[in-house]
Every structure is written in C-alpha cells, then in structure tokens.
Scaffold this motif. Structure first.
Motif, short mmCIF file in Angstrom:
data_model
loop_
_atom_site.label_atom_id
_atom_site.label_comp_id
_atom_site.label_asym_id
_atom_site.label_seq_id
_atom_site.Cartn_x
_atom_site.Cartn_y
_atom_site.Cartn_z
N LEU A 83 0.83 -1.20 0.00
CA LEU A 83 0.00 0.00 0.00
C LEU A 83 0.86 1.26 0.00
N ARG A 84 1.97 1.21 0.73
CA ARG A 84 2.85 2.38 0.82
C ARG A 84 3.52 2.70 -0.52
N MET A 85 3.86 1.67 -1.27
CA MET A 85 4.66 1.85 -2.48
C MET A 85 3.82 1.94 -3.75
N THR A 86 2.51 1.87 -3.64
CA THR A 86 1.64 1.85 -4.82
C THR A 86 0.47 2.82 -4.64
N VAL A 87 -0.38 2.86 -5.67
CA VAL A 87 -1.54 3.75 -5.64
C VAL A 87 -2.80 3.06 -5.09
N PHE A 88 -2.69 1.79 -4.68
CA PHE A 88 -3.90 1.03 -4.34
C PHE A 88 -4.67 1.61 -3.16
N ALA A 89 -3.99 2.24 -2.22
CA ALA A 89 -4.68 2.81 -1.07
C ALA A 89 -5.61 3.95 -1.48
N GLU A 90 -5.35 4.55 -2.66
CA GLU A 90 -6.18 5.66 -3.14
C GLU A 90 -7.42 5.19 -3.88
N LYS A 91 -7.44 3.94 -4.29
CA LYS A 91 -8.53 3.44 -5.13
C LYS A 91 -9.80 3.22 -4.32
N ILE A 92 -10.93 3.46 -4.97
CA ILE A 92 -12.22 3.25 -4.34
C ILE A 92 -13.00 2.20 -5.12
N VAL A 93 -14.08 1.72 -4.53
CA VAL A 93 -14.94 0.75 -5.21
C VAL A 93 -15.41 1.34 -6.54
N GLY A 94 -15.31 0.57 -7.59
CA GLY A 94 -15.68 1.02 -8.93
C GLY A 94 -14.50 1.49 -9.75
N ALA A 95 -13.34 1.71 -9.13
CA ALA A 95 -12.17 2.18 -9.85
C ALA A 95 -11.71 1.14 -10.86
N ALA A 96 -11.30 1.61 -12.05
CA ALA A 96 -10.82 0.72 -13.10
C ALA A 96 -9.35 0.40 -12.89
#
Length: 236
Positions: A168-181
């Motif tokens: 999570l720290r090294m990527t953008v995944f923590a910013e993603k929300i449900v429905g994100a492509a």
C-alpha cells in the motif's frame, strides 16, 4: 520486461493531445529518473511506455497512441493523478514478482474493499472470458504490480488479492475506491498452458467435449478445476 515490483508512485504533471496521440508528462519520485534515457521503457500503471523527452532527472514525456488509450485506463487519467511506475528490468536483475511484458490484457474494476488488521483486501470483478486464466495462488499483474491471487469466484466473476502495508505504501492502491478501473495483465505461462490444454481437449474429444463439461458440472466440478490441476502439474 518488468518484474512487477513497483518502484514508486509518480504524478501526471501535464497532458497534451494531438490527433490520435496523447502525451503525458510524468513527474518521478526521487531518484527514479537517474540515468534514464530517451527510448527507455517504463511501466506506467502496468502499461509499457517509451520515454520521448526528458526534463532532467525529475520528469519525462511519454506518447500514448489511441489504441492504448482505448484498451487501458490511461484514457481516463487527469493531471495530478498518481500512478505506479517501474523501470525496465536489466539483465541479471532479480525477479521479485513475476515477468511482465507491460502489455495490458483487459481492464477490470474494484467490486469491494475490506480493511483488516495489517491487511487490505481488494475484490476485482473481471470479464468472465478471462477467468479461465485466473487461479487461486497464481500470479497476476494489477496496475503493474505482481500480486498473488488469494481466491477466485467463477460464478460471480471475481478474484481477490490481499495487500500488506508495504504494498500500500509503495503503490496507488490505497487511493482506489470501489468502482475504480484497473489494468490487468495475466501471467503468460498460465495463458499458454490453459490454451494448450484446451486445444488438446478440443482436438482429442471434439464433439464429446461439451458432454464432458456438462457431466463435470453435474458432479459439481468445473473444467477450470482440471485446467488448474494441469497448470499446477506442468509448473512443478
């Protein structure tokens, strides 16, 4: 080739359009652009792009043709958006994840997110035709990150991955929300094995194959279970 180990989060500093072409100016995290050359390959959210212009070591331009914009998530990106980046692997580099080509197969979306203690679970909803290449404990690349598949639900057409805090720290995944492509690249060796086994079954059984699949379903067995077993056996 890439390793699937994201090296940092970059930012889209500027976007400019020409007929059939979009140019992204991407601002790099500290140290990422050192010794980067024009013509070098960089995975941007899992899409292999070529450096077309350098702005020192802090940023660079990447041209993206219309087809890539259409079949990946890049066509929906805006200025100041964050992205995963990885430079191409050098000869002899350690493959910490699994080999990636940077050629996205399809896009999927986040169906659900569960936050557990020290774990972050993404449920990814995928087009049903791609499920044949997705197996529990197998590898898959999501936005350029090599991840292990935890669970697959073929009836509802989804799979899950579990992310540790470092991911999570090294990527953008923590910013993603449900429905994100998301951009998805399947593991190539898995694709080759599955397609080979399917072709062999089709050639060997011919018109009997649909009857076999019906019989398996009646016994509560999916043909994908057989492919999974073959995939595991051939990789040993």
């Amino acid at each position: 080739m890439f390793t699937g180990i994201v090296q940092g989060v970059a930012r889209i500093a500027e976007i400019s359009d020409k007929p059939g072409l979009r140019t992204f100016t991407i601002a790099f995290p500290d140290g990422f652009g050192k010794d980067l050359d024009i013509g070098a390959s960089v995975a941007v959210d899992g899409v292999c792009l070529t450096v077309t212009h350098l702005h020192g070591e802090t940023s660079a331009d990447f041209d993206v043709m219309q087809q890539s914009l259409n079949i990946t998530t890049l066509g929906s990106y805006a200025v100041n958006g964050n992205i995963n980046v990885e430079r191409a692997a050098k000869d002899g580099a350690e493959i910490g994840g699994h080999p990636l080509s940077g050629h996205v197969d399809f896009t999927a979306h986040i169906g659900a997110i569960r936050e557990l203690e020290n774990n972050y679970v993404l449920r990814i909803v995928v087009p049903p035709e791609w499920l044949r290449y997705i197996f529990a404990k197998g590898y898959i690349a999501i936005n350029g990150a090599s991840l292990t598949i935890a669970e697959v639900n073929r009836e509802e057409s989804w799979f899950e991955v579990w992310l540790i805090p470092e991911t999570l720290r090294m990527t953008v995944f923590a910013e993603k929300i449900v429905g994100a492509a998301l951009n998805i690249e399947i593991e190539r060796s898995t694709q080759v094995i599955v397609d080979t086994v399917r072709n062999m079954l089709s050639e060997t059984l011919g018109p009997l194959l649909p009857a076999l699949e019906t019989l398996l379903r009646q016994q509560g067995i999916s043909s994908d279970n057989l492919l999974s077993a073959a995939n595991s056996a051939l990789k040993k």
